[in-house]
Design a protein around this motif. Structure first.
Motif, PDB file in Angstrom:
ATOM      1  N   LEU A  55       0.801  -1.216   0.000  1.00 40.62           N
ATOM      2  CA  LEU A  55       0.000   0.000   0.000  1.00 40.62           C
ATOM      3  C   LEU A  55       0.830   1.260   0.000  1.00 40.62           C
ATOM      4  N   VAL A  56       0.176   2.294  -0.519  1.00 38.63           N
ATOM      5  CA  VAL A  56       0.759   3.624  -0.594  1.00 38.63           C
ATOM      6  C   VAL A  56      -0.161   4.527   0.206  1.00 38.63           C
ATOM      7  N   ILE A  57       0.420   5.379   1.036  1.00 36.17           N
ATOM      8  CA  ILE A  57      -0.438   6.233   1.854  1.00 36.17           C
ATOM      9  C   ILE A  57      -0.074   7.707   1.686  1.00 36.17           C
ATOM     10  N   PHE A  58      -1.105   8.510   1.533  1.00 37.56           N
ATOM     11  CA  PHE A  58      -0.945   9.963   1.398  1.00 37.56           C
ATOM     12  C   PHE A  58      -1.681  10.651   2.543  1.00 37.56           C
ATOM     13  N   GLY A  59      -1.148  11.768   2.956  1.00 34.46           N
ATOM     14  CA  GLY A  59      -1.839  12.560   3.969  1.00 34.46           C
ATOM     15  C   GLY A  59      -1.042  13.817   4.236  1.00 34.46           C
ATOM     16  N   ARG A  60      -1.763  14.896   4.478  1.00 31.29           N
ATOM     17  CA  ARG A  60      -1.100  16.159   4.806  1.00 31.29           C
ATOM     18  C   ARG A  60      -0.299  16.025   6.084  1.00 31.29           C
ATOM     19  N   GLN A  61       0.663  16.917   6.237  1.00 25.44           N
ATOM     20  CA  GLN A  61       1.321  16.990   7.538  1.00 25.44           C
ATOM     21  C   GLN A  61       0.272  17.311   8.576  1.00 25.44           C
TER      22      GLN A  61
ATOM     23  N   VAL B  52      -7.856  14.758   6.111  1.00 31.28           N
ATOM     24  CA  VAL B  52      -8.209  15.639   7.222  1.00 31.28           C
ATOM     25  C   VAL B  52      -8.283  17.050   6.638  1.00 31.28           C
ATOM     26  N   PRO B  53      -9.383  17.762   6.890  1.00 32.28           N
ATOM     27  CA  PRO B  53      -9.528  19.095   6.295  1.00 32.28           C
ATOM     28  C   PRO B  53      -8.374  20.029   6.674  1.00 32.28           C
TER      29      PRO B  53
END
Ligand code: ADP
Length: 187
Positions: A5-11, A113-114
């Motif tokens: 899997l590859v995961i993306f997310g803002r700091q 997450v907004p």
């Protein structure tokens, strides 16, 4: 069964915490290109020296350099056996194209997450480099850099958006449910 899997997310989205949880849950190595480059920089290897200079300027390593680093890591036996959780890679569309040409990805996750929530979280922890201006700059960079890569995985029908709001335990449960559903479809 390996999970790839590859995961993306803002700091500030909680990606680091969740990667630790998922890595132990699935027994798959957490491969963070940022961690690898910081380790290389601390060791003072030629790659590390190049990475250090680029990281200090807030730039990205050339695709062919980072691809070499990742390919070498993905060739290790633990990956063959257990898969991987890729974090911080791919960061450009050419990196993503090179990745999917090499390995089958089970799922790409956007831990969502907004922006106003991560901004509050980052201001709350008040690290010295977390000024409102610096935070806005990083959020804008993330949007510019990452959205095209997320869209790339969406186009391959590999993307799942997971809501990152809630307690860490709730978010982990949501992630595991999303991943297990995808693995069941694959089986
Ligand atoms: P951040 O601190 O933005 O969360 P990371 O810890 O993932 O980022 O990576 C730190 C730095 O390492 C990046 O700013 C970049 O210079 C370099 N880097 C990490 N991953 C990549 C990549 N896939 N391609 C190019 N450069 C990368």
């Amino acid at each position: 069964m390996p999970v790839r899997l590859v995961i993306f997310g803002r700091q500030g989205a909680g990606k680091g915490t969740q990667c630790l949880e998922l890595s132990s849950h699935y027994g798959a190595p957490h491969i963070s290109t940022g961690d690898m480059l910081r380790a290389a920089a601390a060791e003072g290897t030629p790659l590390g020296l190049e990475a250090k200079a680029i990281m200090e300027q807030g730039g990205l390593l050339p695709d062919e350099v980072i691809l070499g680093v990742v390919e070498e890591r993905l060739a290790q036996p633990d990956v063959e056996e257990s898969g991987f959780l890729l974090d911080g890679f791919p960061r450009t569309v050419p990196q993503a194209e090179a990745l999917v040409a090499k390995v089958d990805i089970d799922i790409a996750i956007d831990l969502s997450v907004p922006e106003d929530v991560v901004r509050e979280r980052m201001l709350g922890r008040a690290r010295e480099d977390d000024t409102p201006e610096a935070i806005d700059k990083r959020l804008a960079l993330y949007a510019a850099e990452t959205v095209p890569v997320i869209d790339f995985f969406d186009g391959l029908d590999l993307l799942v958006v997971v809501d990152g709001l809630g307690s860490p335990g709730e978010v982990t449960a949501r992630l595991v449910a999303a991943i297990d559903e995808r693995l069941a479809e694959r089986a």
